[in-house]
Design an enzyme around this catalytic site. Structure first.
Site, short mmCIF file in Angstrom:
data_model
loop_
_atom_site.label_atom_id
_atom_site.label_comp_id
_atom_site.label_asym_id
_atom_site.label_seq_id
_atom_site.Cartn_x
_atom_site.Cartn_y
_atom_site.Cartn_z
N ARG A 78 -41.28 35.55 18.28
CA ARG A 78 -40.56 34.49 17.56
C ARG A 78 -39.36 35.02 16.78
O ARG A 78 -38.68 34.22 16.13
CB ARG A 78 -41.53 33.76 16.63
N GLY A 94 -56.53 27.68 12.80
CA GLY A 94 -56.16 26.29 12.52
C GLY A 94 -57.12 25.61 11.57
O GLY A 94 -56.83 24.50 11.10
N GLY A 111 -57.86 26.36 8.50
CA GLY A 111 -57.26 26.23 7.17
C GLY A 111 -56.27 25.07 7.11
O GLY A 111 -56.20 24.34 6.11
N ASP A 112 -55.52 24.90 8.19
CA ASP A 112 -54.57 23.78 8.23
C ASP A 112 -55.32 22.45 8.26
O ASP A 112 -54.90 21.47 7.65
CB ASP A 112 -53.67 23.90 9.47
O1 KDG Z 1 -52.67 28.45 10.74
C1 KDG Z 1 -52.50 28.52 12.13
C2 KDG Z 1 -51.23 29.23 12.39
O2 KDG Z 1 -51.41 30.55 12.04
C3 KDG Z 1 -50.80 29.20 13.81
O3 KDG Z 1 -50.68 27.90 14.30
C4 KDG Z 1 -49.51 29.87 14.08
O4 KDG Z 1 -48.04 29.21 12.39
C5 KDG Z 1 -48.62 30.10 12.93
C6 KDG Z 1 -48.47 31.46 12.50
O5 KDG Z 1 -47.36 31.78 12.17
O6 KDG Z 1 -49.41 32.25 12.47
#
Ligand code: KDG
Length: 323
Positions: free
Chosen positions: A106, A261, A263-264
Site C-alpha cells: 500500500r 475485523g 475490533g472494527d
Molecule cells: O482492523 C482490520 C484492519 O486491520 C484491516 O481491515 C486492514 O485497515 C487495515 C490495516 O491497515 O491493517
C-alpha cells in the site's frame, strides 16, 4: 444527511483460503477491508446512515470497493477515484496456531494519498452529521493522510459531532515512537477511544502488564470522555471521565474463523448503540456481540451482523441451533 462520517484507506485483502504458513498458501479469497470501511459497513448493516471518504485507484480493485460499499448502503460521495495511483492491497495468511502474517502493498497507494483537500471537499458531510470515526491506521499512511485525519477531527468538533478514535496500532506501518505522540494528540480531540491493551500501552508509555482498567483510565486522562479497552476472550472494560468503570464479558464463540475485523465490529456496535441513546453497558454488550459475529466468518466484513442477526445473538448467545 448521514449520521456518521468516517475516512481512511479501503483496500483489498487477499486472504489465504486455508490455514498454514504463507509460504504454502496457493489460493486466496478476495475481500474488501480497511478498518474505517469495516466500521462503516457494520453501521450500515445496523441501519445507520454513514458516509465514507477516501481514495481508490482507477482499477478493478477500486471498482470492487466502490461496488461493495455502495451495495452495503455506505455513502461514497467523498470516495474519489484517483487515476494516478493503484488501490492498496494486503495479503493475509491464516494460522490455527500463533500470529498470522500480514503483508501490505500500500506504499504510494491511492488510499495513502488522502489529503486535506479530500476532507475539505467533504465538509458538507459534516454539517448535520452526529459522529466522526477515525483510526490510528490512516495517520500512519502518509503525512497528508495524517493531516487529513486531524482536519476531519477539527471539522467534527466545530460541527459539535462526537469523535471516536480506534488506536489500531499497526507495527508494520510505523514505529511505537512515531505512533505514540499522534495517538495522544488524536485521543485529546476524541470523545471515545477504543484500543486493546497493547495499543494503549504504546499510547500511554506504560508497562506491558498494566491492567486494562488502568489503561482505560489513562486514555481518559488524555482527554477522552470514555475509553474502552478490548480484552479479547474476556470482553472489554470501559472507563469514563466521571469515574464509572464498566466490564462487559465477551460472547461465547464456538470457533474463531478469522480474528481480523473484530475490533472494527466492536466499534460499529458500540457507536450504533450510543447513537440509539443506549447506556454504556448496552453499547459495550452490543460491541461485544458484533465483535463475536465478526470472529465467526472469514474476511473483515463478512460476519458483521444486521439488526435481526444482532438481536438473535443478544437474545441467545450460547444456543448452538435454532429449530
Ligand atoms: O482492523 C482490520 C484492519 O486491520 C484491516 O481491515 C486492514 O485497515 C487495515 C490495516 O491497515 O491493517
Amino acid at each position: 444527511m448521514a449520521e456518521v462520517v468516517t475516512l481512511g484507506e479501503c483496500l483489498i485483502a487477499l486472504v489465504a483460503s486455508a490455514t498454514g504458513p504463507l509460504t504454502e498458501a496457493t489460493t486466496f479469497e478476495r475481500h474488501v477491508a480497511g478498518a474505517e470501511a469495516n466500521v462503516a459497513v457494520g453501521l450500515a448493516r445496523l441501519g445507520h446512515s454513514v458516509e465514507y471518504a477516501g481514495r481508490v485507484g482507477a482499477d478493478g480493485f477500486g471498482t470492487t470497493i466502490l461496488r461493495k460499499l455502495r451495495g452495503e448502503g455506505v455513502g461514497v460521495s467523498a470516495l474519489r477515484v484517483d487515476p494516478t495511483a493503484s488501490t492498496g492491497i494486503m495479503v493475509r495468511e491464516r494460522r490455527a496456531l500463533g500470529p498470522a502474517q500480514v503483508l501490505y502493498y500500500r506504499a504510494g497507494s491511492a488510499g495513502s494519498m488522502l489529503a486535506l483537500e479530500d476532507v475539505d471537499g467533504a465538509a458538507p458531510l459534516f454539517e448535520g452529521a452526529r459522529w466522526l470515526h477515525v483510526t490510528g491506521i490512516t495517520p500512519a499512511l502518509s503525512a497528508s493522510a495524517r493531516a487529513a485525519v486531524e482536519r476531519a477531527a477539527e471539522h467534527a468538533r466545530a460541527a459539535g459531532m462526537t469523535v471516536s478514535l480506534d488506536l489500531n496500532f499497526r507495527r508494520r506501518l510505523w514505529s511505537e515512537a512515531d505512533a505514540a505522540p499522534v495517538f495522544r494528540t488524536l485521543a485529546a480531540s476524541a470523545d471515545v477511544v477504543f484500543g486493546d491493551a497493547d495499543e494503549a500501552v504504546v499510547a500511554l508509555g506504560l508497562p506491558a502488564d498494566t491492567p486494562a482498567e488502568k489503561l482505560a483510565r489513562g486514555l481518559v486522562g488524555l482527554g477522552a470522555a470514555t475509553a474502552v479497552i478490548k480484552t479479547g476472550a474476556d470482553g472489554a472494560v470501559a472507563a469514563t471521565r466521571d469515574g464509572i468503570v464498566v466490564r462487559s464479558p465477551a460472547l461465547p464463540v464456538r470457533q474463531v474463523v478469522d480474528p481480523v475485523g473484530a475490533g472494527d465490529a466492536f466499534a460499529a456496535g458500540f457507536i450504533a448503540a450510543t447513537l440509539e441513546g443506549q447506556h454504556l453497558e448496552t453499547a459495550m454488550r452490543t460491541g461485544n456481540a458484533c465483535g463475536a459475529a465478526a470472529l465467526s466468518a472469514l474476511g473483515d466484513m463478512t460476519g458483521l451482523p444486521d439488526r435481526a442477526e444482532l438481536d438473535r445473538l443478544l437474545a441467545a448467545p450460547s444456543l448452538d441451533t435454532l429449530r
